[in-house]
Design a protein around this motif. Structure first.
Motif, short mmCIF file in Angstrom:
data_model
loop_
_atom_site.label_atom_id
_atom_site.label_comp_id
_atom_site.label_asym_id
_atom_site.label_seq_id
_atom_site.Cartn_x
_atom_site.Cartn_y
_atom_site.Cartn_z
N PHE A 299 0.85 -1.25 0.11
CA PHE A 299 -0.01 0.03 -0.12
C PHE A 299 0.95 1.27 -0.02
O PHE A 299 0.83 2.03 -0.60
CB PHE A 299 -1.02 -0.02 1.43
N PHE B 66 2.72 1.99 -3.63
CA PHE B 66 1.93 3.01 -4.71
C PHE B 66 1.43 4.06 -3.93
O PHE B 66 1.04 5.18 -4.69
CB PHE B 66 0.95 1.91 -5.32
N TRP C 233 1.66 8.21 -5.64
CA TRP C 233 0.14 8.35 -6.06
C TRP C 233 0.29 9.01 -7.65
O TRP C 233 -0.67 9.17 -8.15
CB TRP C 233 -0.89 8.94 -5.01
N THR D 16 0.93 6.61 -9.95
CA THR D 16 0.10 5.29 -9.80
C THR D 16 -1.46 5.31 -10.13
O THR D 16 -2.06 4.56 -10.65
CB THR D 16 0.44 4.33 -8.61
N ILE D 17 -1.87 6.48 -9.46
CA ILE D 17 -3.30 6.68 -9.31
C ILE D 17 -3.67 7.69 -10.34
O ILE D 17 -4.75 7.71 -11.30
CB ILE D 17 -3.94 7.06 -7.95
N ASN E 298 -4.39 -1.71 -13.16
CA ASN E 298 -3.56 -1.50 -11.90
C ASN E 298 -3.77 -2.74 -10.93
O ASN E 298 -2.43 -2.89 -10.14
CB ASN E 298 -4.29 -0.34 -11.12
N SER E 299 -4.66 -3.69 -10.79
CA SER E 299 -4.35 -4.63 -10.04
C SER E 299 -3.47 -5.81 -10.70
O SER E 299 -2.32 -6.13 -9.74
CB SER E 299 -5.60 -5.65 -9.86
N ASN F 140 0.11 -3.65 -10.47
CA ASN F 140 0.89 -3.60 -9.09
C ASN F 140 1.62 -4.65 -8.53
O ASN F 140 2.72 -4.82 -8.19
CB ASN F 140 -0.28 -3.27 -8.15
N ARG G 128 -4.80 -1.47 -4.50
CA ARG G 128 -4.50 -0.57 -5.51
C ARG G 128 -5.83 -0.40 -6.38
O ARG G 128 -6.17 0.73 -6.87
CB ARG G 128 -3.41 -0.77 -6.25
#
Length: 164
Positions: free
Chosen positions: A17, A20, A24, A27-28, A74-75, A78, A116
């Motif tokens: 957690f 990522f 962010w 990643t997000i 993303n899953s 990651n 994520r």
């Protein structure tokens, strides 16, 4: 689950957690910007020319696919990125020689990918609410499908990272 195994699982999940969440912006945010562009280009410009599909506007029709797309990627990414980089840096050897079962290690990495995916999924869904007033008919079903999809692709990412 024994306490020491739960602590190991919790540690792996926390590490994933924080990995990522620290970055962010890398990643997000890209997933949110990508979906914004998809909605702007396909939803507004092309959608106005297509019209309705079985009573739904084109933008309402593509929103579920646009939300699940970053959840899948993303899953998967990651777990692949995290485990492969730990293999490349040879830091996973310390984890593998520890007295933690492989299933706990696997579950920890997969849980990180699922978390994520959920964070990105919620962020993308929030962006979509600015463009449409689509309703969720069954929230528990949406959460279940999101979890199963993220779990499946995080597992596939782990398999890929092991054999890469």
């Amino acid at each position: 689950m024994r306490t020491e195994f739960f602590i190991a699982y919790q540690t792996i999940v926390r590490k994933e957690f924080l990995r990522f969440a620290r970055i962010w912006i890398q990643t997000i945010l890209p997933s949110v910007i990508t979906i914004f562009l998809y909605i702007t280009i396909f939803g507004n410009f092309i959608g106005s020319r297509i019209g309705e599909i079985k009573g739904f506007s084109y933008i309402d029709y593509i929103i579920p696919g646009l939300v699940i797309m970053p959840i899948i990627s993303n899953s998967y990414m990651n777990v692949v990125g995290s485990f492969y980089s730990s293999r490349f840096q040879r830091s996973c050897e310390e984890l593998l020689v520890s007295p933690v079962p492989n299933s706990i290690i696997l579950l920890g990495y997969i849980t990180g990918g699922v978390i994520r995916a959920f964070v990105v999924g919620v962020a993308v869904f929030v962006v979509t609410t600015f463009f449409t007033d689509i309703e969720i008919a069954n929230l528990s079903f949406v959460i279940l499908i999101t979890f199963l999809t993220a779990f499946l692709f995080a597992t596939a990412g782990f398999i890929n990272a092991v054999f890469a």
